[in-house]
Design an enzyme around this catalytic site. Structure first.
Site, short mmCIF file in Angstrom:
data_model
loop_
_atom_site.label_atom_id
_atom_site.label_comp_id
_atom_site.label_asym_id
_atom_site.label_seq_id
_atom_site.Cartn_x
_atom_site.Cartn_y
_atom_site.Cartn_z
N ASP A 1 -17.73 -9.59 8.80
CA ASP A 1 -16.27 -9.48 8.82
C ASP A 1 -15.87 -8.46 9.89
O ASP A 1 -15.89 -7.25 9.66
CB ASP A 1 -15.78 -9.04 7.42
CG ASP A 1 -14.27 -8.81 7.39
OD1 ASP A 1 -13.64 -8.86 8.45
OD2 ASP A 1 -13.75 -8.56 6.29
N TYR B 1 0.83 -1.21 0.00
CA TYR B 1 0.00 0.00 0.00
C TYR B 1 0.86 1.26 0.00
O TYR B 1 0.59 2.20 0.73
CB TYR B 1 -0.95 0.00 1.20
CG TYR B 1 -2.16 -0.88 0.95
CD1 TYR B 1 -3.29 -0.36 0.31
CD2 TYR B 1 -2.16 -2.22 1.30
CE1 TYR B 1 -4.39 -1.16 0.04
CE2 TYR B 1 -3.24 -3.03 1.03
CZ TYR B 1 -4.36 -2.50 0.41
OH TYR B 1 -5.43 -3.30 0.14
N LYS C 1 -6.66 -9.58 13.19
CA LYS C 1 -5.99 -8.38 13.72
C LYS C 1 -5.79 -8.37 15.23
O LYS C 1 -4.78 -8.85 15.72
CB LYS C 1 -6.77 -7.13 13.27
CG LYS C 1 -6.58 -6.83 11.78
CD LYS C 1 -7.05 -5.45 11.43
CE LYS C 1 -6.99 -5.16 9.94
NZ LYS C 1 -5.73 -4.64 9.48
N TYR D 1 -14.30 -3.85 1.95
CA TYR D 1 -12.93 -4.38 1.87
C TYR D 1 -12.83 -5.59 2.79
O TYR D 1 -13.20 -5.52 3.96
CB TYR D 1 -11.91 -3.32 2.30
CG TYR D 1 -10.50 -3.85 2.31
CD1 TYR D 1 -9.76 -3.96 1.14
CD2 TYR D 1 -9.93 -4.29 3.50
CE1 TYR D 1 -8.48 -4.48 1.14
CE2 TYR D 1 -8.64 -4.82 3.52
CZ TYR D 1 -7.93 -4.91 2.34
OH TYR D 1 -6.66 -5.44 2.34
#
Ligand SMILES: Cc1ncc(COP(=O)(O)O)c(C=O)c1O
Length: 459
Positions: free
Chosen positions: A259, A23, A288, A153
């Site tokens: 999600d 990114y 995460k 996303y």
């Protein structure tokens, strides 16, 4: 050799020569002041010169309890000396078992079966495959596609790209994946107004309902990021949307995949965003924060009803042929268990509750700047969107750079700037973050002689 043994100039040169940063706009990265954090503790990141910088984004949304949390570090250290790898295929490991049971106890009702994966994208992929094979196992053919949200996303692997709709990230792969059906995002681009946000969500839901009605035969389920579409630009939306989608999925027998890789574990003010909306998905993806940002680990957690469709019957192989080498790894499991112990024992949700109004008030104060279009906050997520006419995205980069110079690390998402601090951030630390943010907006708006220095590009 310790990291300090490499001279900074050499390290920078080797970085430019050999490391491909995710990114990252390569040219901008090479033109920007070089940033290299070397250690971290609590809410602070430290660079090679020992300068402390407040971590305003919990290190890509993962470091929920602050950096170098002693309990998690110790658990990793202890397990590393006992057993480092275990296979979960046809055998088991005590820590993976304990973790699965623990997760079943804290996730929304009905989610009892924990399928471990490695990182966010691999959990999303597993969820999609589970949903598709669920229908196959039940003898229903053709239900192989999903409805996902515009600007949603879910990770960068190709299956996840098929359900992702952030143009900058996903457009090059359009021809390479089977795209899901796309429904409008329920977010309203304006200051929070409960009635207006709700109306916007209801309107977006009506469009989703039409898609489902038209394509039901092909649809295995709906996948979404509950309450906050992170990578799209911290798009916070009304919980009513989740309740309506849940009802629709129940009515049509579709699977709802939530999600929560970004927002799971306290971020939105409930342990899970689905809890805040009062719903339970059929499949929950987590990642995460699951290990407190120490090691990669994720999971897709499903209902017993889904799990049971994967039992073999004579002449029918329904096995789930999916699995990652490191899934349910003993060290990552130890880290996740330590994270959950600390999450419960250290009053993290109480701190979230105390910091939530402070952050909301702080974001509202930031919104007084002329450049700000609107602001929103939820739990320990606070965002401002900059006006396009003031050069939104470019200004956001400049403000982030100014914040960094002051001592606050934030990353813009297009024209959006946000705070996503560790959940353990104290009142004083959050106050300091907000002061730096405020000053950075003031300074960012001043004319600049140097070129735009920030290399942050995307999530
Ligand atoms: C909602 C959501 N899903 C999935 C992912 C992918 O996670 P990972 O980067 O660990 O693959 C992310 C990452 O930001 C995310 O925000």
């Amino acid at each position: 050799m310790t990291p300090m043994a490499i001279h900074t100039d050499t390290l920078q040169e080797l970085d430019y020569r050999h490391l491909w940063h995710p990114y990252t706009d390569i040219n901008a990265y090479e033109a920007a002041p070089w940033t290299c954090f070397e250690r971290a503790s609590g809410v602070y990141l430290y660079d090679r010169d020992g300068r402390a910088v407040l971590d305003g984004i919990a290190s890509w949304w993962a470091v929920a309890l602050g950096h170098s949390h002693p309990r998690i570090v110790e658990a990793i250290r202890a397990q590393a000396g006992v057993m480092q790898h275990a296979i979960l295929g046809n055998q088991t490991h005590p820590l993976a078992v304990r973790l699965a049971a623990k997760l079943a106890g804290i996730t929304p009702p009905g989610l009892t079966r924990c399928y471990f994966a490695s990182d966010g994208a691999s959990a999303t992929e597993a969820a999609l495959k589970i949903a598709i094979q669920y229908w196959h196992n039940r003898g229903v053919r053709g239900k192989t596609r999903f409805v996902a949200l515009d600007e949603g996303y879910h990770g960068d692997t190709l299956g996840a790209v098929g359900i992702g709709f952030v143009p900058a990230f996903h457009a090059p792969f359009d021809g390479a994946v089977i795209k899901s059906f796309v429904a409008p995002a329920p977010h309203r681009a304006a200051d929070t107004d409960d009635a207006a946000d709700r109306a916007c969500a209801v309107q977006a839901f009506a469009a989703l309902e039409c898609i489902v009605a038209a394509q039901e035969d092909q649809i295995a389920g709906v996948i979404l990021e509950p309450l906050c579409m992170g990578a799209a630009g911290i798009r916070l939306y009304h919980p009513e949307y989740l309740r309506l989608v849940r009802e629709l999925c129940d009515a049509r027998g579709l699977l709802l995949i939530a999600d929560e890789i970004a927002v799971g574990f306290g971020r939105t003010g409930g342990v899970f965003a689905c809890d805040v909306a009062g719903i339970a998905p059929d499949i929950l993806c987590i990642g995460k924060a699951m290990t407190g940002g120490t090691l990669p680990m994720s999971a897709a957690i499903v209902t017993e009803e889904i799990y049971d469709t994967f039992r073999n019957e004579p002449g029918r192989d329904r096995t789930f042929y999916d699995g990652h080498t490191y899934c349910g790894n003993p060290i990552t499991s130890a880290a996740a268990l330590a994270f959950l112990e600390a999450f419960e024992a250290e009053g993290v949700m109480q701190n979230v509750a105390s910091r939530t109004p402070q952050l909301a008030a702080g974001m509202a104060r930031l919104a007084r700047h002329d450049a700000v279009h609107y602001h929103k906050s939820l739990g320990l997520i606070g965002m401002i969107a900059l006006k396009p006419e003031v050069g939104g995205a470019a200004l956001a980069k400049r403000i982030a750079r100014r914040a960094f110079e002051l001592g606050l690390f934030i990353r813009p998402l297009g024209n959006v700037l946000y705070l996503w601090p560790p959940l353990t951030t104290t009142e004083a630390e959050l106050a300091q973050m907000l002061i730096y943010f405020d000053t950075a907006i003031e300074r960012g708006q001043l004319p600049m002689s140097e070129p735009l220095p920030s290399a942050d590009d995307g999530r």
